[in-house]
Scaffold this motif. Sequence first.
Motif: not given
Length: 495
Positions: A182-187, A275-281
Motif C-alpha cells: 500500500l505504501i509503495a502504491v501510494l508513492i 510493477a515498479k511498486p512491487v520492487a519498492l515493496t
Amino acid sequence: MSLTRPAVPAFAAAPVAAVAVALAAVLTALSGRYGFHRDELYFLVAGDHLAWGYVDQPPLTPLLARISTEIFGSTPMGLRVISTITGAATVVVVALIAREFGSERRAQILAAVCAAVSGFVLGVGHMASTATYDLLAWMVISLFAIKLLRTGDGRWWIALGLATGIALQNKYLVVLPLAALLIAVLILGPRSVLRSWWLVVGVLVAAAIAAPNLWWQAAHDWPQLTVAGGISEDDGTENRIMFIPLQILQLSPFLVPIWIAGFLRLWRTPALRWAKPVALTYPVLCVLVLALGGKSYYALPLLLVLVAAGCQPTVDWVTATRRRTFLAVGLVLTALTSALFTLPVLPASAVNFVLPVNQEQGEQIGWPELVDDVANAWQQIPEDQRSRAVIFAGNYGEAGALVKYGPAHGLPAPASGHMSFYDWSRPADTQTGPVLLVELGRNPGYESNFNDCNQVGTVDNRKGVDNEEQGTSLVLCASPKSPWSQLWPNLRQFY
C-alpha cells in the motif's frame, strides 16, 4: 477501470509441475528422519483442542495438523504431508508470478527450480509450521496483487480479500506485506487501483473470514499482542543485527544475483512500469520488520517474488553469454547447501555443524530421550505419592513431548503455564504431592512456588546435539506451597 496490458505468455505447466513433484518427492523421502519439531508437538496438542484461536496464533495450523494426522497418521511423516503439498504448491505459484512479469517458458521453469532449491522453501516445506502455510499465502497474495496492478481490474480485490482472510487465520504477519505494498502504491502508483469499490468488497471479505479469530482474541484480551511484544523485547536487537546476513543465508547466497536482477528489472524496465511498486515493496517491508524487531524470515517471501522477476534477465544473460554450465553449477550448489542446512540429511550426531545457521534442525532431535529422562526422575517419587504428584513442563515443546511419549512410560498428562497449555489443563487443588519441574535452567522464580526443590536429573539427547533442551534440569519439589488454583496465575508464560 481496466487498463490495457500485454497478454502474459503461456504457462509452462508440465515442466513446472515436474519441478513441484520432484520437490514433494524429496520432502517426503526425508520427512520421517530425526523427529517432531518442538512446534509440531505443540500443534499436535493444539489440534486436540480445536478453537477459533490460541494465545500465540490463529487456528489454521493446528487444524491442518489435526487433519493431516487423522488421515496419514500421528508420525512426523504423517503430520508433514500437507506441508509437503504446500511446499510444492508454492513452487507453482512462484512460476506463475514469473509469468505475470512476462517471463517466457524457460524463465518460468527457472523460477520454479530456484524456489524449489532455496533454503527457505526447503526448510519450511519440511516441517508443519505457521511459516509453511504463511509462505504459500504470501505467494498467492502477491500473485493476485500483481494481477491487479498488471490489469487494473478491480475485481482482483475480491481474490486478494479471500486470500488475505484465510492467511489471517494462520498468521497476522500478512498485514506487513500488504501495508508495504500500500505504501509503495501510494508513492509510485498506480493509485487508480485504490479508487475502487472492489477494494471495499475485498476488505469486507477478508474481515468476514478473519472475524472469528479476531473475536476470540478480543474476548481473551489480545494475548497474541502480548506474545509478539515479548518476542520483540527479547530478540529485537539480535533480529536487527542478523537481519541482512540471514536474509542472504536463509534463501541462498547463490540466488542473490537473481533477485537483484529482478529488483532492477522491475525498477527500470519501461514495459513493467506498472510493477515498479512491487520492487519498492520489499525495502519498505524490510524497514517495517526492522522497526518492529521482527525475525529476518518475515521478509523472505518477497525475495521469492524478486527471484521470479529476475529469472527472465538471467535466462537472457545465460543465452547471450553461453554460460548454461555456470547457471547449472550455481543451481546445484544452491540445492546442496540448502539441503545441508535445512533438511535432515546429516546423521543426528553431526547436526551441530548446521545449528549456527539453522537452529530448527536441532529442535527435531531428542524429544523421546527427554521423556525417558523425565520418566526416570518420576520413578524417584514414592509410588503411594504419585497419584497426587504433578509434572510441570517449562515450555510447550517439553509439554508436547510428554503428551506424545509420556503415556508409554505411564506418566500423567503434564501441566504447563506456557502459551495455550495454560488454558488447556490445570492441576486440581487435591494434587498436593510432589512436583517434578522440567526446566531449561534452574529458575528460582518458578521454584519459589514449591517446597524443598532439588535437582534429580539432567536431560541428555544421547547424540551430543547442542539444542535448547540439552542439559535441561529435572527438579523434584516436595509439594506446592499453595493450592494450584492460587499458584496458577503466577505460572503463566507468554514467551
